[in-house]
Design an enzyme around this catalytic site. Structure first.
Site, short mmCIF file in Angstrom:
data_model
loop_
_atom_site.label_atom_id
_atom_site.label_comp_id
_atom_site.label_asym_id
_atom_site.label_seq_id
_atom_site.Cartn_x
_atom_site.Cartn_y
_atom_site.Cartn_z
N GLY A 194 4.22 1.82 -10.89
CA GLY A 194 3.37 3.00 -10.80
C GLY A 194 3.28 3.79 -12.09
O GLY A 194 2.80 4.93 -12.10
N TRP A 213 0.81 -1.23 0.00
CA TRP A 213 0.00 0.00 0.00
C TRP A 213 0.84 1.27 0.00
O TRP A 213 0.28 2.37 -0.08
CB TRP A 213 -0.91 0.01 1.22
CG TRP A 213 -2.09 -0.92 1.11
CD1 TRP A 213 -2.39 -1.73 0.04
CD2 TRP A 213 -3.10 -1.14 2.08
NE1 TRP A 213 -3.54 -2.44 0.30
CE2 TRP A 213 -4.00 -2.09 1.54
CE3 TRP A 213 -3.35 -0.63 3.35
CZ2 TRP A 213 -5.12 -2.54 2.24
CZ3 TRP A 213 -4.46 -1.07 4.04
CH2 TRP A 213 -5.34 -2.00 3.50
N LYS A 214 2.13 1.15 0.21
CA LYS A 214 2.98 2.35 0.29
C LYS A 214 2.41 3.31 1.35
O LYS A 214 1.94 2.85 2.37
CB LYS A 214 3.13 3.01 -1.08
CG LYS A 214 3.39 1.98 -2.18
CD LYS A 214 3.77 2.59 -3.48
CE LYS A 214 3.84 1.49 -4.54
NZ LYS A 214 4.58 1.87 -5.70
N HIS A 256 12.57 -2.27 -1.50
CA HIS A 256 11.70 -1.76 -2.57
C HIS A 256 12.43 -0.63 -3.30
O HIS A 256 13.19 0.14 -2.68
CB HIS A 256 10.39 -1.24 -1.97
CG HIS A 256 9.35 -0.95 -3.01
ND1 HIS A 256 9.36 0.22 -3.73
CD2 HIS A 256 8.31 -1.67 -3.46
CE1 HIS A 256 8.35 0.20 -4.58
NE2 HIS A 256 7.69 -0.94 -4.45
N GLU A 265 10.91 -6.40 -9.76
CA GLU A 265 10.13 -5.19 -10.01
C GLU A 265 10.94 -4.24 -10.88
O GLU A 265 11.73 -3.43 -10.34
CB GLU A 265 9.80 -4.52 -8.69
CG GLU A 265 8.94 -5.37 -7.78
CD GLU A 265 8.01 -4.51 -6.92
OE1 GLU A 265 6.81 -4.76 -6.98
OE2 GLU A 265 8.49 -3.59 -6.25
N SER A 312 2.89 -2.35 -12.13
CA SER A 312 1.63 -2.07 -12.82
C SER A 312 0.81 -3.33 -13.10
O SER A 312 0.18 -3.44 -14.16
CB SER A 312 1.88 -1.27 -14.10
OG SER A 312 2.47 -0.01 -13.78
N GLY A 333 1.09 -2.68 -6.23
CA GLY A 333 0.96 -1.39 -5.58
C GLY A 333 -0.43 -0.82 -5.82
O GLY A 333 -1.41 -1.19 -5.17
N GLY A 334 -0.54 0.05 -6.82
CA GLY A 334 -1.77 0.81 -7.07
C GLY A 334 -3.04 -0.03 -7.09
O GLY A 334 -4.05 0.33 -6.46
C1 PEP Z 1 5.04 -1.76 -6.05
O1 PEP Z 1 4.94 -0.75 -5.38
O2 PEP Z 1 5.71 -2.71 -5.61
C2 PEP Z 1 4.38 -1.81 -7.35
C3 PEP Z 1 4.61 -2.81 -8.12
O3 PEP Z 1 3.54 -0.76 -7.66
P1 PEP Z 1 2.50 -0.68 -8.90
O4 PEP Z 1 1.73 -1.99 -8.89
O5 PEP Z 1 1.63 0.48 -8.59
O6 PEP Z 1 3.30 -0.52 -10.13
#
Ligand code: PEP
Length: 253
Positions: A177, A5-6, A99, A171, A217, A238-239
């Site tokens: 994001g 969730w950051k 991260h 990642e 993403s 994340g999002g």
């Molecule tokens: C993350 O924060 O680890 C991530 C993958 O973010 P997002 O899914 O928003 O790209």
């Protein structure tokens, strides 16, 4: 399927999210309902102040909690930091380490990530260690070098016997994001490479037992294609993990 969730949501919003998420999920396999049993592990990583609310709201639902970071020391004069024992005490079984946002904005290095990884394993937390290249590094043909260095330095001194709880998250920084996902084939190539490097560190069977998640993403409309690649064992999201409908769709895809 892990939700990062950051810096989003308050304790009240956390409780509300889980109250809305849980009814959307198929029951965990161990709880029966074989015709629609959940076959994946679910991990949610809320901000630190939300962990007690998350632990209460997630009780009995087969959802595990993760910290988004931790310090390698057990206690001391480290303003703003939390220890592995503190995470365990509020119900975490996992911790995200390294991260790219921690590396980029807070100066984390492979060396500090390694200290955290050792501390997490010693304390009994399952680490989710993030690695990934920037766009400039990919365009310069340095992806494998970057991944190899992050892996070898981050996992320095970790023995094959310590491998089972370790989870790796690939990642690519350019996909986090940004709405720009790695193609399933590109993600699979990176995962295959990481698995080979793990095998060099630990041998084939320990490397095969280590889960490698993809992050960048991931959304309900691209999860199927990504997870169709046998090299991908799950996702760090994340999002798309901030909305219960969307995260439930990812868990139950
Ligand atoms: C993350 O924060 O680890 C991530 C993958 O973010 P997002 O899914 O928003 O790209």
């Amino acid at each position: 399927m892990a939700a990062n969730w950051k810096m989003h949501k308050t304790p009240a919003e956390t409780a509300d999210f889980l109250a809305r998420l849980i009814p959307l999920l198929a029951p965990a396999a161990a709880e029966g309902a074989p015709e629609r049993a959940r076959v994946c592990d679910i991990v949610v990583a809320p901000p630190f102040p939300c962990l007690p609310a998350a632990a209460t709201a997630a009780r009995g639902a087969g959802i595990e909690l993760a910290g988004q970071n931790m310090h390698w020391e057990t206690h001391g004069a480290f303003t703003g930091e939390v220890s592995a024992a503190m995470l365990l005490a509020v119900g975490c079984r996992y911790v995200i380490l390294g991260h790219s946002e921690r590396r980029q904005y807070f100066g984390e290095t492979d060396a500090t990530i390694n200290r955290k990884l050792l501390a997490a394993l010693n304390a009994g937390l399952r680490p989710i260690v993030c690695v990934g290249e920037t766009l400039a590094q990919r365009e310069a043909g340095q992806t494998e070098t970057v991944l190899r260095e992050q892996l070898e330095r981050g996992f320095l001194g970790i023995k094959a016997t310590q491998a089972p709880p370790c989870i790796l998250a690939y990642e690519p920084v350019w996909a986090i994001g940004t709405g720009r996902t790695a193609t399933p084939e590109l993600a699979a190539d990176a995962h295959r490479y990481l698995r080979q490097r793990l095998a060099r560190l630990w041998g084939d069977s320990a490397a095969a037992a280590c889960r490698i998640l993809y992050g960048g993403s991931v959304k309900p409309d691209n999860i199927r294609g990504l997870m169709a690649q046998p090299e991908l064992d799950g996702a760090l999201v994340g999002g798309a993990s901030l909305d219960p409908q969307s995260f439930a769709a990812l868990v139950d895809f």
